[in-house]
Motif scaffolding. Structure first.
Motif, PDB file in Angstrom:
ATOM      1  N   GLN A 130      18.831  19.139 -32.022  1.00  0.00           N
ATOM      2  CA  GLN A 130      18.667  17.896 -32.780  1.00  0.00           C
ATOM      3  C   GLN A 130      17.659  18.547 -33.837  1.00  0.00           C
ATOM      4  O   GLN A 130      16.501  18.929 -33.806  1.00  0.00           O
ATOM      5  N   LEU A 131      18.333  17.963 -35.202  1.00  0.00           N
ATOM      6  CA  LEU A 131      17.693  18.395 -36.417  1.00  0.00           C
ATOM      7  C   LEU A 131      17.099  17.172 -36.846  1.00  0.00           C
ATOM      8  O   LEU A 131      17.830  16.128 -37.153  1.00  0.00           O
ATOM      9  N   THR A 132      15.776  17.283 -37.391  1.00  0.00           N
ATOM     10  CA  THR A 132      15.057  16.273 -38.120  1.00  0.00           C
ATOM     11  C   THR A 132      15.194  16.925 -39.444  1.00  0.00           C
ATOM     12  O   THR A 132      14.522  17.759 -39.825  1.00  0.00           O
TER      13      THR A 132
ATOM     14  N   LEU B 151      17.358   7.377 -37.678  1.00  0.00           N
ATOM     15  CA  LEU B 151      16.309   7.505 -38.756  1.00  0.00           C
ATOM     16  C   LEU B 151      14.957   7.359 -38.050  1.00  0.00           C
ATOM     17  O   LEU B 151      14.759   6.507 -37.138  1.00  0.00           O
ATOM     18  N   ASN B 152      14.006   7.887 -38.461  1.00  0.00           N
ATOM     19  CA  ASN B 152      12.638   7.718 -38.120  1.00  0.00           C
ATOM     20  C   ASN B 152      11.999   7.050 -39.294  1.00  0.00           C
ATOM     21  O   ASN B 152      12.368   5.857 -39.921  1.00  0.00           O
ATOM     22  N   LYS B 153      11.216   7.482 -40.025  1.00  0.00           N
ATOM     23  CA  LYS B 153      10.449   6.725 -41.164  1.00  0.00           C
ATOM     24  C   LYS B 153      11.169   6.686 -42.225  1.00  0.00           C
ATOM     25  O   LYS B 153      12.265   7.746 -42.760  1.00  0.00           O
ATOM     26  N   VAL B 154      11.563   5.570 -42.749  1.00  0.00           N
ATOM     27  CA  VAL B 154      12.276   5.357 -44.359  1.00  0.00           C
ATOM     28  C   VAL B 154      11.374   4.558 -45.163  1.00  0.00           C
ATOM     29  O   VAL B 154      10.830   3.623 -44.635  1.00  0.00           O
TER      30      VAL B 154
ATOM     31  N   GLY C 218      12.585  19.601 -40.877  1.00  0.00           N
ATOM     32  CA  GLY C 218      11.392  19.303 -40.508  1.00  0.00           C
ATOM     33  C   GLY C 218      11.164  19.643 -38.918  1.00  0.00           C
ATOM     34  O   GLY C 218      10.097  20.016 -38.501  1.00  0.00           O
ATOM     35  N   ALA C 219      12.434  19.724 -38.179  1.00  0.00           N
ATOM     36  CA  ALA C 219      12.393  20.226 -36.900  1.00  0.00           C
ATOM     37  C   ALA C 219      13.899  20.508 -36.228  1.00  0.00           C
ATOM     38  O   ALA C 219      14.761  20.124 -37.086  1.00  0.00           O
TER      39      ALA C 219
ATOM     40  N   GLU D  11      13.175  10.350 -42.537  1.00  0.00           N
ATOM     41  CA  GLU D  11      13.360  11.387 -41.677  1.00  0.00           C
ATOM     42  C   GLU D  11      14.674  10.986 -41.086  1.00  0.00           C
ATOM     43  O   GLU D  11      15.000   9.953 -40.319  1.00  0.00           O
ATOM     44  N   PHE D  12      15.939  12.111 -41.236  1.00  0.00           N
ATOM     45  CA  PHE D  12      17.079  11.888 -40.915  1.00  0.00           C
ATOM     46  C   PHE D  12      17.633  12.726 -39.834  1.00  0.00           C
ATOM     47  O   PHE D  12      17.306  13.992 -39.789  1.00  0.00           O
TER      48      PHE D  12
END
Length: 151
Positions: free
Chosen positions: A124-126, A92-95, A114-115, A144-145
């Motif tokens: 790699q899926l964001t 995870l990025n932002k949580v 997101g990406a 962001e998972f």
């Protein structure tokens, strides 16, 4: 019914909301089981009587990490990626947990890609995911998972 997408077409969907999960019930029994599994038995989650007296929410609330732990199941219920052999939780990025989730509520995830960045053997899926509670005015989780997807 889950959305069906092709693995090859994912990069073209960056920026689009691609799926919404079904509803998941987060009852007190699930909150209590999560408290036992994680040894996080704080009264704000597990003691309805004390919550009624002392909590600003007047009822138990689910652990933020319980909500977060439902993300893989929500994604799987919302989306089938044809041509994907396997997906791995990469982190995870932002949580954030903008609003409390009262025990007994139902939640669902809204999934925006997101990406979609190339990696060896896949992408790699964001996923920008927002978890809403039924009838709530603010999300109970925004994250962001990251998923490593292999064809």
């Amino acid at each position: 019914m889950p959305e069906r997408l092709s693995f090859a077409g994912l990069p073209g969907l960056v920026g689009a909301e691609v799926a919404v999960s079904g509803w998941f019930t987060v009852g007190q029994d699930r909150v209590d089981a999560f408290a036992e599994a994680t040894e996080d038995r704080q009264w704000i989650h597990t003691d309805p009587a004390r919550c009624a007296r002392e909590s600003p929410f007047r009822a138990p609330v689910a652990h933020g990490f319980l909500t977060l732990s439902l993300l893989p199941a929500m994604l799987e219920s919302a989306l089938v990626i044809e041509g994907m052999r396997m997906g791995l939780n990469y982190g995870l990025n932002k949580v954030r947990f903008p609003a409390p989730l009262p025990a007994g509520s139902r939640v669902r995830g809204r999934w925006t890609l997101g990406a979609a960045e190339p990696i060896e053997g896949g992408l790699q899926l964001t996923w920008d995911v927002t978890v809403d509670s039924e009838g709530g005015t603010r999300p109970v989780c925004a994250a962001e998972f990251l998923v490593r997807a292999y064809a």
